[in-house]
Write a protein that holds these residues in place. Structure first.
Motif, PDB file in Angstrom:
ATOM      1  N   ASN A   1      91.477   1.569 113.031  1.00 41.90           N
ATOM      2  CA  ASN A   1      91.268   0.510 112.052  1.00 41.90           C
ATOM      3  C   ASN A   1      91.968  -0.770 112.512  1.00 41.90           C
ATOM      4  O   ASN A   1      93.172  -0.786 112.723  1.00 41.90           O
ATOM      5  CB  ASN A   1      91.806   0.964 110.685  1.00 41.90           C
ATOM      6  CG  ASN A   1      91.623  -0.096 109.621  1.00 41.90           C
ATOM      7  OD1 ASN A   1      92.579  -0.577 109.032  1.00 41.90           O
ATOM      8  ND2 ASN A   1      90.399  -0.489 109.396  1.00 41.90           N
TER       9      ASN A   1
ATOM     10  N   LYS B   1      89.096  -2.632 100.005  1.00 47.38           N
ATOM     11  CA  LYS B   1      90.096  -2.299 101.019  1.00 47.38           C
ATOM     12  C   LYS B   1      91.318  -3.216 100.945  1.00 47.38           C
ATOM     13  O   LYS B   1      92.285  -3.020 101.663  1.00 47.38           O
ATOM     14  CB  LYS B   1      89.471  -2.405 102.424  1.00 47.38           C
ATOM     15  CG  LYS B   1      88.158  -1.633 102.574  1.00 47.38           C
ATOM     16  CD  LYS B   1      88.359  -0.134 102.363  1.00 47.38           C
ATOM     17  CE  LYS B   1      87.088   0.686 102.488  1.00 47.38           C
ATOM     18  NZ  LYS B   1      86.128   0.533 101.392  1.00 47.38           N
TER      19      LYS B   1
ATOM     20  N   ARG C   1      96.732  -9.305 100.903  1.00 50.71           N
ATOM     21  CA  ARG C   1      95.938 -10.518 101.022  1.00 50.71           C
ATOM     22  C   ARG C   1      96.800 -11.770 100.831  1.00 50.71           C
ATOM     23  O   ARG C   1      96.752 -12.694 101.610  1.00 50.71           O
ATOM     24  CB  ARG C   1      94.812 -10.511  99.990  1.00 50.71           C
ATOM     25  CG  ARG C   1      93.667 -11.387 100.382  1.00 50.71           C
ATOM     26  CD  ARG C   1      92.643 -11.531  99.283  1.00 50.71           C
ATOM     27  NE  ARG C   1      92.267 -10.287  98.669  1.00 50.71           N
ATOM     28  CZ  ARG C   1      91.086  -9.689  98.827  1.00 50.71           C
ATOM     29  NH1 ARG C   1      90.187 -10.222  99.590  1.00 50.71           N
ATOM     30  NH2 ARG C   1      90.814  -8.573  98.194  1.00 50.71           N
TER      31      ARG C   1
ATOM     32  N   TYR D   1      84.280  -0.091 106.965  1.00 53.38           N
ATOM     33  CA  TYR D   1      85.445   0.793 107.014  1.00 53.38           C
ATOM     34  C   TYR D   1      85.403   1.749 105.813  1.00 53.38           C
ATOM     35  O   TYR D   1      85.513   1.299 104.673  1.00 53.38           O
ATOM     36  CB  TYR D   1      86.723  -0.063 106.994  1.00 53.38           C
ATOM     37  CG  TYR D   1      88.004   0.732 106.971  1.00 53.38           C
ATOM     38  CD1 TYR D   1      88.218   1.785 107.850  1.00 53.38           C
ATOM     39  CD2 TYR D   1      89.021   0.401 106.079  1.00 53.38           C
ATOM     40  CE1 TYR D   1      89.400   2.497 107.831  1.00 53.38           C
ATOM     41  CE2 TYR D   1      90.216   1.109 106.048  1.00 53.38           C
ATOM     42  CZ  TYR D   1      90.394   2.156 106.928  1.00 53.38           C
ATOM     43  OH  TYR D   1      91.564   2.863 106.908  1.00 53.38           O
TER      44      TYR D   1
ATOM     45  N   GLN E   1      89.064  -6.656 109.485  1.00 47.73           N
ATOM     46  CA  GLN E   1      87.743  -7.290 109.412  1.00 47.73           C
ATOM     47  C   GLN E   1      87.519  -8.352 110.495  1.00 47.73           C
ATOM     48  O   GLN E   1      86.429  -8.444 111.052  1.00 47.73           O
ATOM     49  CB  GLN E   1      87.626  -7.947 108.038  1.00 47.73           C
ATOM     50  CG  GLN E   1      86.284  -7.812 107.379  1.00 47.73           C
ATOM     51  CD  GLN E   1      86.336  -8.362 105.957  1.00 47.73           C
ATOM     52  OE1 GLN E   1      87.363  -8.227 105.270  1.00 47.73           O
ATOM     53  NE2 GLN E   1      85.279  -8.989 105.513  1.00 47.73           N
TER      54      GLN E   1
ATOM     55  N   ASP F   1      78.946  -7.940 104.188  1.00 47.98           N
ATOM     56  CA  ASP F   1      79.834  -6.806 103.948  1.00 47.98           C
ATOM     57  C   ASP F   1      78.998  -5.540 103.857  1.00 47.98           C
ATOM     58  O   ASP F   1      77.810  -5.599 103.540  1.00 47.98           O
ATOM     59  CB  ASP F   1      80.564  -6.988 102.608  1.00 47.98           C
ATOM     60  CG  ASP F   1      81.771  -7.890 102.739  1.00 47.98           C
ATOM     61  OD1 ASP F   1      82.145  -8.200 103.875  1.00 47.98           O
ATOM     62  OD2 ASP F   1      82.319  -8.278 101.692  1.00 47.98           O
TER      63      ASP F   1
ATOM     64  N   PRO G   1      80.969  -5.455 109.350  1.00 47.97           N
ATOM     65  CA  PRO G   1      82.174  -4.619 109.452  1.00 47.97           C
ATOM     66  C   PRO G   1      82.116  -3.520 108.397  1.00 47.97           C
ATOM     67  O   PRO G   1      81.706  -3.764 107.264  1.00 47.97           O
ATOM     68  CB  PRO G   1      83.329  -5.580 109.143  1.00 47.97           C
ATOM     69  CG  PRO G   1      82.750  -6.951 109.210  1.00 47.97           C
ATOM     70  CD  PRO G   1      81.291  -6.809 108.892  1.00 47.97           C
TER      71      PRO G   1
HETATM   72  N1  UDP Z   1      86.547  -3.788 106.179  1.00 49.53           N
HETATM   73  C1  UDP Z   1      86.753  -3.484 107.523  1.00 49.53           C
HETATM   74  N2  UDP Z   1      88.020  -3.221 107.938  1.00 49.53           N
HETATM   75  C2  UDP Z   1      89.099  -3.285 107.099  1.00 49.53           C
HETATM   76  C3  UDP Z   1      88.879  -3.658 105.754  1.00 49.53           C
HETATM   77  C4  UDP Z   1      87.592  -3.906 105.326  1.00 49.53           C
HETATM   78  O1  UDP Z   1      85.798  -3.408 108.306  1.00 49.53           O
HETATM   79  O2  UDP Z   1      90.221  -3.027 107.551  1.00 49.53           O
HETATM   80  C5  UDP Z   1      85.163  -4.059 105.729  1.00 49.53           C
HETATM   81  C6  UDP Z   1      84.739  -3.280 104.499  1.00 49.53           C
HETATM   82  O3  UDP Z   1      84.185  -2.026 104.839  1.00 49.53           O
HETATM   83  C7  UDP Z   1      83.702  -4.208 103.873  1.00 49.53           C
HETATM   84  C8  UDP Z   1      84.257  -5.597 104.224  1.00 49.53           C
HETATM   85  O4  UDP Z   1      85.113  -5.408 105.336  1.00 49.53           O
HETATM   86  O5  UDP Z   1      82.438  -4.049 104.463  1.00 49.53           O
HETATM   87  C9  UDP Z   1      84.999  -6.254 103.059  1.00 49.53           C
HETATM   88  O6  UDP Z   1      85.956  -5.368 102.534  1.00 49.53           O
HETATM   89  P1  UDP Z   1      86.137  -5.186 100.962  1.00 49.53           P
HETATM   90  O7  UDP Z   1      84.810  -5.011 100.304  1.00 49.53           O
HETATM   91  O8  UDP Z   1      87.144  -4.118 100.728  1.00 49.53           O
HETATM   92  O9  UDP Z   1      86.780  -6.592 100.576  1.00 49.53           O
HETATM   93  P2  UDP Z   1      86.496  -7.505  99.308  1.00 49.53           P
HETATM   94  O10 UDP Z   1      84.996  -7.567  99.099  1.00 49.53           O
HETATM   95  O11 UDP Z   1      87.206  -6.831  98.204  1.00 49.53           O
HETATM   96  O12 UDP Z   1      87.068  -8.829  99.719  1.00 49.53           O
END
Ligand code: UDP
Ligand code: MG
Length: 248
Positions: free
Chosen positions: A74, A207, A213, A15, A77, A97, A13
């Motif tokens: 959007n 994100k 969360r 974004y 995830q 990720d 995923p």
């Molecule tokens: N992501 C996504 N859609 C969203 C939010 C996040 O596809 O609405 C993707 C983002 O690009 C990343 C992954 O999900 O590849 C995890 O996001 P992030 O790194 O912000 O989260 P964290 O690692 O802080 O939990």
């Protein structure tokens, strides 16, 4: 020449990750080149509004193994994972990720474990996030384990590998990506947790914050607990007709 059917599909995923995309493609190619089997990478562009779509289009021209799915807007995830799982052709599905917090090199290392279990889930034992994020995640895992009667150290790490049948046909909900180990077990599959490397984001910004969360989580928790208890698990077989009228 017909394209070989991929053995492994990597779903990512993505974004608004313009500053990570080129490095991600480079590292993914280096890592998956080592598995010695055909692979495909499905990047699910979750409605990015930055340069991500342009960079992915450029990547598709260079890399025959790259497929790009674009969400109309959007969608989060979990939706990105679901769309990626549906499109994946491999008998093994891996996830990462896009921000390189997970190391693509871990995929060839973890792959042989799928001979023993149906799903391998990464445990970010030495997590490279802020102290507040680490505390938040520790609490989330503790509460999650308590309410869903689980024993997972880190259920939301994106570095995971599955035999494809574990996620094929699995209908998800918003926030489901934090419960994949439980959902797999609920469907009767075996899961192994394995410590993995974790790095700070390569570039770009997270994100999620505390608000998007923590508070939605409680509904998901109750939902997963209910689903786990009420999930239909049975086996059913058709009886063979006996006697002279039997047709084979
Ligand atoms: N992501 C996504 N859609 C969203 C939010 C996040 O596809 O609405 C993707 C983002 O690009 C990343 C992954 O999900 O590849 C995890 O996001 P992030 O790194 O912000 O989260 P964290 O690692 O802080 O939990
Ligand atoms: Mg991240």
């Amino acid at each position: 020449m017909a394209e070989p059917v991929p053995y492994l599909s990597l779903v990512i995923p993505c974004y608004n990750e313009q500053d990570n995309v080129p490095e991600l493609l480079r590292r993914v190619e280096a890592a998956l080149g080592r598995i010695g089997k055909p692979f495909e990478v499905l990047i699910v562009d979750d409605g990015s509004t930055d340069n991500t779509p342009r960079l992915l289009a450029e990547g598709m021209r260079r890399f025959p193994w790259l497929r790009v799915l674009r969400m109309a807007r959007n969608s989060g995830q979990s939706a990105a994972f679901e769309a990626g799982f549906a499109a994946a052709r491999g008998q093994v599905i891996a996830t990462l990720d896009a921000d390189l917090q997970n190391d693509p090199e871990e995929i060839p290392r973890l792959l042989p474990l799928l001979q023993e279990v149906d799903m391998v889930t990464g445990w970010r034992r030495d997590r490279q996030d802020t102290a507040f994020r680490r505390w938040q995640s520790r609490m989330a895992n503790r509460i999650r384990n308590w309410i869903t009667e689980e024993t997972v150290n880190d259920s939301a790490s994106s570095l995971k590998l599955y035999r494809a049948e574990v996620v094929k046909g699995l209908k998800l909900f918003r926030g489901a990506h934090r419960y994949f180990p439980t959902l797999a077990k609920m469907r009767g599959y075996t899961v192994r947790e394995e410590p993995v490397k974790h790095s700070p984001r390569f570039a770009g910004t997270a994100k999620y914050g505390f608000r998007n969360r923590a508070f939605v989580g409680i509904f998901d928790l109750i939902g997963v607990r209910w689903m786990k208890k009420r999930y239909l698990r049975y086996s059913c077989s058709e009886l063979r007709r006996e006697g002279p009228e039997a047709t084979q």
